[in-house]
Write a protein that holds these residues in place. Sequence first.
Motif, PDB file in Angstrom:
ATOM      1  N   TYR A  79      -0.004   2.232   5.468  1.00 25.29           N
ATOM      2  CA  TYR A  79      -0.731   2.427   6.721  1.00 25.29           C
ATOM      3  C   TYR A  79      -1.789   3.496   6.482  1.00 25.29           C
ATOM      4  CZ  TYR A  79      -1.842   3.849  11.488  1.00 25.29           C
ATOM      5  OH  TYR A  79      -2.511   4.169  12.636  1.00 25.29           O
ATOM      6  N   GLN A  80      -3.049   3.102   6.563  1.00 22.53           N
ATOM      7  CA  GLN A  80      -4.176   3.983   6.269  1.00 22.53           C
ATOM      8  C   GLN A  80      -3.992   4.670   4.916  1.00 22.53           C
ATOM      9  OE1 GLN A  80      -4.703   6.573   9.663  1.00 22.53           O
ATOM     10  NE2 GLN A  80      -5.432   4.906  10.961  1.00 22.53           N
ATOM     11  N   GLY A  81      -3.532   3.888   3.953  1.00 19.76           N
ATOM     12  CA  GLY A  81      -3.381   4.375   2.590  1.00 19.76           C
ATOM     13  C   GLY A  81      -2.081   5.098   2.307  1.00 19.76           C
TER      14      GLY A  81
ATOM     15  N   VAL B 281      -2.357  -2.263   4.566  1.00 25.20           N
ATOM     16  CA  VAL B 281      -2.097  -3.585   3.988  1.00 25.20           C
ATOM     17  C   VAL B 281      -0.647  -3.676   3.526  1.00 25.20           C
ATOM     18  CG1 VAL B 281      -4.459  -3.971   3.169  1.00 25.20           C
ATOM     19  CG2 VAL B 281      -2.829  -2.771   1.704  1.00 25.20           C
ATOM     20  N   SER B 282      -0.289  -4.869   3.122  1.00 25.33           N
ATOM     21  CA  SER B 282       0.974  -5.097   2.432  1.00 25.33           C
ATOM     22  C   SER B 282       0.649  -5.542   1.007  1.00 25.33           C
ATOM     23  CB  SER B 282       1.784  -6.179   3.141  1.00 25.33           C
ATOM     24  OG  SER B 282       2.897  -6.562   2.354  1.00 25.33           O
TER      25      SER B 282
ATOM     26  N   ASN C 166       4.522  -6.275 -16.394  1.00 26.97           N
ATOM     27  CA  ASN C 166       3.915  -7.619 -16.396  1.00 26.97           C
ATOM     28  C   ASN C 166       3.881  -8.227 -14.996  1.00 26.97           C
ATOM     29  OD1 ASN C 166       3.728  -7.524 -19.277  1.00 26.97           O
ATOM     30  ND2 ASN C 166       5.891  -8.075 -19.395  1.00 26.97           N
ATOM     31  N   ILE C 167       3.273  -7.498 -14.083  1.00 28.78           N
ATOM     32  CA  ILE C 167       3.300  -7.884 -12.678  1.00 28.78           C
ATOM     33  C   ILE C 167       2.033  -8.615 -12.255  1.00 28.78           C
ATOM     34  CG2 ILE C 167       4.818  -5.996 -12.000  1.00 28.78           C
ATOM     35  CD1 ILE C 167       2.304  -4.499 -11.020  1.00 28.78           C
ATOM     36  N   SER C 168       2.143  -9.355 -11.161  1.00 33.06           N
ATOM     37  CA  SER C 168       0.999  -9.902 -10.445  1.00 33.06           C
ATOM     38  C   SER C 168       0.949  -9.220  -9.082  1.00 33.06           C
ATOM     39  CB  SER C 168       1.130 -11.416 -10.259  1.00 33.06           C
ATOM     40  OG  SER C 168       1.072 -12.073 -11.504  1.00 33.06           O
ATOM     41  N   ILE C 169      -0.263  -8.873  -8.632  1.00 35.21           N
ATOM     42  CA  ILE C 169      -0.442  -8.126  -7.385  1.00 35.21           C
ATOM     43  C   ILE C 169      -1.304  -8.953  -6.441  1.00 35.21           C
ATOM     44  CG2 ILE C 169      -1.356  -6.011  -6.336  1.00 35.21           C
ATOM     45  CD1 ILE C 169      -1.050  -4.676  -9.082  1.00 35.21           C
ATOM     46  N   SER C 170      -0.908  -9.013  -5.189  1.00 31.18           N
ATOM     47  CA  SER C 170      -1.764  -9.596  -4.166  1.00 31.18           C
ATOM     48  C   SER C 170      -1.672  -8.745  -2.910  1.00 31.18           C
ATOM     49  CB  SER C 170      -1.371 -11.045  -3.861  1.00 31.18           C
ATOM     50  OG  SER C 170      -0.048 -11.119  -3.374  1.00 31.18           O
ATOM     51  N   VAL C 171      -2.684  -8.848  -2.064  1.00 30.36           N
ATOM     52  CA  VAL C 171      -2.747  -8.055  -0.841  1.00 30.36           C
ATOM     53  C   VAL C 171      -2.692  -8.979   0.360  1.00 30.36           C
ATOM     54  CG1 VAL C 171      -4.154  -6.486   0.537  1.00 30.36           C
ATOM     55  CG2 VAL C 171      -3.991  -6.172  -1.925  1.00 30.36           C
ATOM     56  N   GLU C 172      -1.817  -8.654   1.305  1.00 30.45           N
ATOM     57  CA  GLU C 172      -1.610  -9.490   2.478  1.00 30.45           C
ATOM     58  C   GLU C 172      -1.873  -8.678   3.747  1.00 30.45           C
ATOM     59  OE1 GLU C 172       2.410 -11.409   0.447  1.00 30.45           O
ATOM     60  OE2 GLU C 172       2.531 -10.165   2.233  1.00 30.45           O
ATOM     61  N   ARG C 173      -1.946  -9.391   4.872  1.00 29.14           N
ATOM     62  CA  ARG C 173      -1.872  -8.719   6.163  1.00 29.14           C
ATOM     63  C   ARG C 173      -0.461  -8.187   6.317  1.00 29.14           C
ATOM     64  NH1 ARG C 173      -2.531  -6.897   9.796  1.00 29.14           N
ATOM     65  NH2 ARG C 173      -2.162  -8.174  11.612  1.00 29.14           N
ATOM     66  N   SER C 174      -0.328  -6.943   6.699  1.00 25.36           N
ATOM     67  CA  SER C 174       1.001  -6.371   6.886  1.00 25.36           C
ATOM     68  C   SER C 174       1.382  -6.381   8.357  1.00 25.36           C
ATOM     69  CB  SER C 174       1.045  -4.933   6.363  1.00 25.36           C
ATOM     70  OG  SER C 174       2.285  -4.342   6.678  1.00 25.36           O
ATOM     71  N   TYR C 175       2.589  -6.847   8.630  1.00 25.82           N
ATOM     72  CA  TYR C 175       3.106  -6.831   9.992  1.00 25.82           C
ATOM     73  C   TYR C 175       4.186  -5.760  10.156  1.00 25.82           C
ATOM     74  CZ  TYR C 175       0.595 -11.208  10.358  1.00 25.82           C
ATOM     75  OH  TYR C 175      -0.395 -12.158  10.362  1.00 25.82           O
ATOM     76  N   HIS C 176       4.299  -4.881   9.174  1.00 23.32           N
ATOM     77  CA  HIS C 176       5.337  -3.847   9.212  1.00 23.32           C
ATOM     78  C   HIS C 176       4.768  -2.468   8.868  1.00 23.32           C
ATOM     79  CE1 HIS C 176       8.564  -6.930   9.306  1.00 23.32           C
ATOM     80  NE2 HIS C 176       7.733  -7.613   8.554  1.00 23.32           N
TER      81      HIS C 176
ATOM     82  N   PHE D 292       2.376  -6.429  15.314  1.00 22.17           N
ATOM     83  CA  PHE D 292       1.625  -7.236  14.356  1.00 22.17           C
ATOM     84  C   PHE D 292       0.941  -6.416  13.256  1.00 22.17           C
ATOM     85  CE2 PHE D 292       1.503  -9.641  18.396  1.00 22.17           C
ATOM     86  CZ  PHE D 292       2.172 -10.778  17.977  1.00 22.17           C
ATOM     87  N   GLY D 293       1.196  -5.126  13.194  1.00 19.20           N
ATOM     88  CA  GLY D 293       0.538  -4.301  12.188  1.00 19.20           C
ATOM     89  C   GLY D 293      -0.819  -3.828  12.659  1.00 19.20           C
ATOM     90  N   SER D 294      -1.332  -2.777  12.025  1.00 17.72           N
ATOM     91  CA  SER D 294      -2.605  -2.195  12.440  1.00 17.72           C
ATOM     92  C   SER D 294      -3.774  -3.102  12.077  1.00 17.72           C
ATOM     93  CB  SER D 294      -2.812  -0.826  11.792  1.00 17.72           C
ATOM     94  OG  SER D 294      -2.845  -0.951  10.390  1.00 17.72           O
ATOM     95  N   LEU D 295      -4.806  -3.065  12.889  1.00 14.78           N
ATOM     96  CA  LEU D 295      -6.027  -3.834  12.665  1.00 14.78           C
ATOM     97  C   LEU D 295      -7.205  -2.877  12.633  1.00 14.78           C
ATOM     98  CD1 LEU D 295      -3.972  -5.910  14.022  1.00 14.78           C
ATOM     99  CD2 LEU D 295      -5.994  -7.145  14.779  1.00 14.78           C
ATOM    100  N   PRO D 296      -8.132  -3.051  11.692  1.00 11.81           N
ATOM    101  CA  PRO D 296      -9.339  -2.204  11.675  1.00 11.81           C
ATOM    102  C   PRO D 296     -10.132  -2.384  12.957  1.00 11.81           C
ATOM    103  CG  PRO D 296      -9.124  -3.440   9.627  1.00 11.81           C
ATOM    104  CD  PRO D 296      -8.111  -4.006  10.571  1.00 11.81           C
TER     105      PRO D 296
END
Length: 429
Positions: free
Chosen positions: A178-180, A162-163, A206-216, A113-117
């Motif tokens: 992963y940890q930057g 993050v993703s 001309n991009i849009s950026i969003s941050v998600e929970r990463s599972y990879h 499920f990806g790393s969690l703080p």
Amino acid sequence: MNVVAKRGALILTRVGTKKFLVLLSRQAAQLEKDLRRFSRESAKWRIETTHSVAAVIGTYESFPPDLIVLEPGMIEGELETLLDYAKRHWPRTFFSLLTDKPEDTFHAAFERFGSLPIIVPGGAAEVSREIEKEMVGLVNGTLQGLMLSSFLQMMEWESKSVSVHVSTAEKWGRLHLYQGKFVSAYVHGKALSDEEAAVEILTWDNISISVERSYHNHRDVVGLPLSSLIMDAMVRKDEAALNAPPEEQLSDDELKMMNIFSEDAFELGAPEESGALTVDEQIDDDEMELYIIQNSVSVPSKEIEKKLLSKPNSHDILVGDILSIDGAVAAALVDYSSGMTLDMVGTGLDLDLAGAGMTEVVRAQKRAMELLGVRGQIEDLMVTLEQQYHLMYILPGTTLFLLVVLRKEQANLAMARYRLKAAAGGLHV
């Protein structure tokens, strides 16, 4: 609230609802009490408490939390059950574990499920501050008009796991950190390996950026350094510009300045070599649908937004005072705490990347002073290239500096230093 600025700045759109925090523990009621006492920010949040995984899934099915802080061993139900549900239905929900157990204890869950703080239990005030830190870093909205390279470097400096979801026109892709550190990347509809996918994404405009929970993002071996990927993307963009139709090509002088900066400015610290990673990211139809509607953003620091809003006259200073210096071809205002370019004028090189590169120069000089025991503040710094001077003036008492790029054959360094310092005095700090 909307923040709108020039090229390279931040455009942030916020949703006007309260942030939603769920405390999942048999001690959740006490955690909330401590938060209300020690965190002023908590007054702005909706906080719900429970110790049941089933209650979280059943109660908030259509209104997912922004953050869930849970205490393993103090909950009713399985951690994996909640994470699996969130993976399918709550792409915007982040998690933190409140535990004194080592990270290896959760290795199997993190792999899936990806790393969690992890927040280590301690005094009530300390735990409250850590939860506040996680909540404050979450903002609903999208980022546009910001260089992806600058954003990734901020993620790296703050060691974010993050993703990063990036979209432009009809294309979209994701980079996992992963940890930057860069782990893997994916471009929708293209059969590219991780590094190739990352470089492809870094060339988009001309991009849009969003941050998600990463599972990879939980891997034992990270990919290439971000600095290497950014430089590869710059080379690809330069090659594309050379092969473009004549009316779209840059002038010889502009290309020359870009090449000079690309070749010389990053020789100060070569990136460490790291094993490349080739892992195909498997996405089923349900997950893909979630990624497309994802728009959750984690902003590294509210100070960046404050600095953007507190510099209403920076563009006038850059244009009127700094570009009028003999030999000046470009100028920028940069925050060296983040590497972000807050304002810029001129052409001939990528000022977002120049600001990030010169940030490393400033930091290296500060580290050298600490090692040597030299006291006092840095006033200005200069990098001499074959055909250019890059002159930086540090604004006293701030983490900001002015950068001016000068042609060597036209510049008078003594006068340039004097005028750059005088221009800094006119900024509203």
